[in-house]
Scaffold this motif. Structure first.
Motif, PDB file in Angstrom:
ATOM      1  N   GLN A 166       0.981  -1.275   0.020  1.00 10.40           N
ATOM      2  CA  GLN A 166      -0.108   0.051  -0.020  1.00 10.40           C
ATOM      3  C   GLN A 166       0.812   1.171   0.002  1.00 10.40           C
ATOM      4  OE1 GLN A 166      -3.357  -0.629   0.083  1.00 10.40           O
ATOM      5  NE2 GLN A 166      -3.876   1.513  -0.292  1.00 10.40           N
ATOM      6  N   CYS A 167       1.885   1.320   1.076  1.00  9.73           N
ATOM      7  CA  CYS A 167       2.725   2.717   1.204  1.00  9.73           C
ATOM      8  C   CYS A 167       4.055   2.285   0.621  1.00  9.73           C
ATOM      9  CB  CYS A 167       2.432   2.863   2.497  1.00  9.73           C
ATOM     10  SG  CYS A 167       3.445   1.907   3.605  1.00  9.73           S
ATOM     11  N   CYS A 187       0.109  -2.879   8.662  1.00  8.30           N
ATOM     12  CA  CYS A 187       1.107  -2.013   8.344  1.00  8.30           C
ATOM     13  C   CYS A 187       1.029  -0.836   9.563  1.00  8.30           C
ATOM     14  CB  CYS A 187       1.216  -1.517   7.178  1.00  8.30           C
ATOM     15  SG  CYS A 187       2.228  -0.182   6.624  1.00  8.30           S
ATOM     16  N   CYS A 205       0.267   2.270   7.646  1.00  9.87           N
ATOM     17  CA  CYS A 205      -0.891   2.764   7.046  1.00  9.87           C
ATOM     18  C   CYS A 205      -2.275   2.601   8.035  1.00  9.87           C
ATOM     19  CB  CYS A 205      -1.087   1.512   5.833  1.00  9.87           C
ATOM     20  SG  CYS A 205       0.011   1.800   4.612  1.00  9.87           S
TER      21      CYS A 205
HETATM   22 ZN   LIG Z   1       1.897   0.311   4.521  1.00  4.77          ZN
END
Ligand SMILES: [Zn+2]
Length: 353
Positions: free
Chosen positions: A183-184, A229, A232
């Motif tokens: 995601q990040c 995470c 996140c």
């Molecule tokens: Zn992340």
């Protein structure tokens, strides 16, 4: 399992630790001992089912990086002198120094195996120093588990001596476990120390494949196995996970995981499929770029023969110091040639597996 690392030096006026054999053990020490044969090597008596211990002890004896620093520990280092002025090892509960029993008995056993003209020595005093009860001596233990317990006990027993770092310096390495959030894109790193690298044997034909499965394959954490995470907002995210070796020790041990548990039947099984390992291996592809020295040569193999419930351990060990006298197999129609060797030089920079 390994209890009684230290023994009170009792203040009874005796200058040296007096080890006593466990009378509950089925000892063969009373039998007349045969002299060494032409190999000049010394074995270890089997206390019942201690072949796993004997194979491990022989491996350690033939490892100069382990054996020689152990011999350099003096009687004072081991608290064997009653008039020692060193108070650094004084236990908080009393004023007497404690003898480092396991190290004393390892030193003694190694010295006997190198110097006594006997075909075999007794390890009873060593197993007594572990705090084993007599019945434990006869239970077949897993050599990998024993290796870890023994190293842990030796490490604790060496604390405060000039060899306190012996196990770390010989056998300890580290890996870096990476997890990248998809995601990040942030990469999280976690460093783990190891004293051996257990390898999965199932569905792997050789050492290289097992290592590649551990250190080159990337695992995808998706579905029910998503990664939480911290960047996140602790949300569950898809992620990728992999590992690399970040530090290699001088002596690297690979326990082969031949004993497996069958979830369906609830039985323990031993995988007896063929598994290949080379005499020399370069581990560069499994390491971080910062690891420079990555070449190893095969030094010792401890083998279990039998089922997961019974069997026998034995070992093949490279005689680096030429302690033994080795006999070449005679070529056809010519007499045997015997090579006699003197002790070799200590090689501190030799890496072995
Ligand atoms: Zn992340």
């Amino acid at each position: 399992m390994l209890q009684g690392l230290f023994d009170d030096d009792g203040g009874d006026g005796e200058p040296y630790y007096q080890g006593t054999a466990n009378t509950g053990s089925k000892s063969t020490v009373e039998k007349p001992l045969s002299p060494r044969n032409e190999t000049n090597l010394c074995g270890l008596q089997n206390q019942g089912a201690t072949c796993y211990l004997n194979a491990l002890i022989q491996t350690l004896l033939f490892t100069p990086e382990f054996r020689e620093p152990l011999f350099r520990l003096s009687a004072k280092d081991l608290n064997l002198l009653s008039n020692s002025n060193d108070s650094s090892q004084t236990p908080s509960s009393g004023s007497t120094l404690k003898v480092r029993k396991i190290i004393v008995e390892l030193q003694r056993l190694f010295a006997e195996m190198l110097l006594l003209n006997q075909q075999a020595c007794s390890s009873i005093r060593l197993t007594d120093s572990f705090g084993w009860q007599s019945n434990e001596t006869f239970d077949h233990q897993d050599v990998h588990e024993l290796n870890r317990l023994l190293f842990d006990a030796i490490q604790k027993s060496l604390q405060g001596t000039k060899q306190s770092n012996l196990i770390h310096s010989c056998y300890e390495g580290s890996t870096i476990n990476y997890t990248q959030c998809k995601q990040c894109q942030k990469v999280f790193k976690r460093i783990e120390d190891y004293q051996d690298l257990p390898l999965v044997v199932q569905d792997s034909p050789n050492l290289h494949t097992s290592l590649a499965n551990m250190f080159t394959l990337h695992e995808h954490l998706i579905g029910d196995n998503q990664y939480r995470c911290s960047s996140c907002a602790n949300m569950l995210c898809d992620a990728e996970k992999w590992a690399k070796i970040s530090k290699l020790p001088p002596i690297l041990t690979f326990p082969l995981q031949r004993f497996v548990y069958d979830i369906k039947t609830g039985n323990r099984l031993k995988k007896t499929t063929r598994y290949e390992f080379p005499f020399d291996i370069d581990l560069k592809e499994f390491c971080e770029d910062s690891v420079i020295e990555t070449n190893y040569e095969l030094f010792a193999v401890v083998i279990h023969k039998g089922t997961c419930y019974s069997g026998h351990y034995y070992g093949y060990i490279k005689d680096i110091d030429h302690i033994g006298c080795w006999i070449c197999p005679p070529p056809p129609s010519s007499p045997a040639v015997r090579h006699s060797h003197s002790r070799g030089r200590f090689k501190s920079d030799e890496k072995s597996i």
